[in-house]
Design an enzyme around this catalytic site. Sequence first.
Site, mmCIF file in Angstrom:
data_model
loop_
_atom_site.group_PDB
_atom_site.id
_atom_site.type_symbol
_atom_site.label_atom_id
_atom_site.label_comp_id
_atom_site.label_asym_id
_atom_site.label_seq_id
_atom_site.Cartn_x
_atom_site.Cartn_y
_atom_site.Cartn_z
ATOM 1 N N SER A 141 0.856 -1.190 0.000
ATOM 2 C CA SER A 141 0.000 0.000 0.000
ATOM 3 C C SER A 141 0.886 1.232 0.000
ATOM 4 C CB SER A 141 -0.861 -0.008 1.271
ATOM 5 O OG SER A 141 -1.405 1.281 1.494
ATOM 6 N N TYR A 154 -1.175 -1.447 10.241
ATOM 7 C CA TYR A 154 -1.421 -1.794 8.826
ATOM 8 C C TYR A 154 -0.143 -1.611 8.015
ATOM 9 C CZ TYR A 154 -3.508 -1.519 4.117
ATOM 10 O OH TYR A 154 -3.811 -1.711 2.788
#
Length: 246
Positions: A141, A154
């Site tokens: 990401s 995350y």
Amino acid sequence: MSTLNNKVILVTGASRGIGASVAKELAKGGAKLIVNYAGGKAEAEKTVEEIKAAGGDAIALQADVSKSADVSRLFDEAIAHYGRIDVLVNNAGIMITKLLKDTTDEEFTQQFDVNVRGTFNTLREAATKLADKGTIINFSSSTTRLMLPGYGTYVATKGAVEQMTRVFAKEMGARGITVNAVLPGPVNTELFTQGKSAELISRLASLNAFNRIGEPDDIAKVVVFLAGDEAKWISGQTIGINGAMA
Ligand code: NDP
């Protein structure tokens, strides 16, 4: 003719969101798709039906990527059906955004189990079961390039995915297998929009050069390129797909 023609491609987490779009775009190029899902059976079957309605070939196979036995079975069932797997797209992932101080043990474990262990499980299977000259595309990401409060655990999981990508690319070169990671910016899916106000979404959209959130198709088209033969000299890379966000 597309270099994807007749390639067998496994996309994890392809029941919805980016994974479903990736599966459909790859099928348009002539690939045969294994649409993996964890719990979304009906949505995975819908993805398969859409691929078939457009003249493509696909099957849906259930497996929780965080469980090694599921992943081993997933590879074996896919190979039993199509004879081989040429490309693995490690798209399945989850995101819990919370300040680090508020993140529970369970939330930490859940994200590491799906995002890191899940990627590890599929890479380990791919090491022996993916076809020679194959391709692996992992999902990280663009948040790993930003320091956004609330994304601590995350980005820790996606940072681990990026590091495994770099090392695994070196380990798999002898079999002609390329390994890369893509790093989407914010994309219009449940994972990103859930729990966010329109104001917050628009603020995050303003962080890129085009002032819009990405669509699943924006990501799928890059995956199609990376899965094809033209991309065989790209390996061990982390590729941002984020409209100049980071
Ligand atoms: P969605 O939440 O829309 O879809 C997630 C998919 O992953 C679903 O198909 C879901 O299947 C599957 N999945 C979840 N857990 C498991 C599991 N344990 N085993 C197998 N499949 C599982 O997410 P996105 O499409 O937005 O995200 C796809 C990937 O892109 C993720 O890795 C995410 O981290 C990454 N990403 C997303 C961004 C965004 O803004 N959307 C930005 C950057 C990266 P089921 O419904 O069957 O459980």
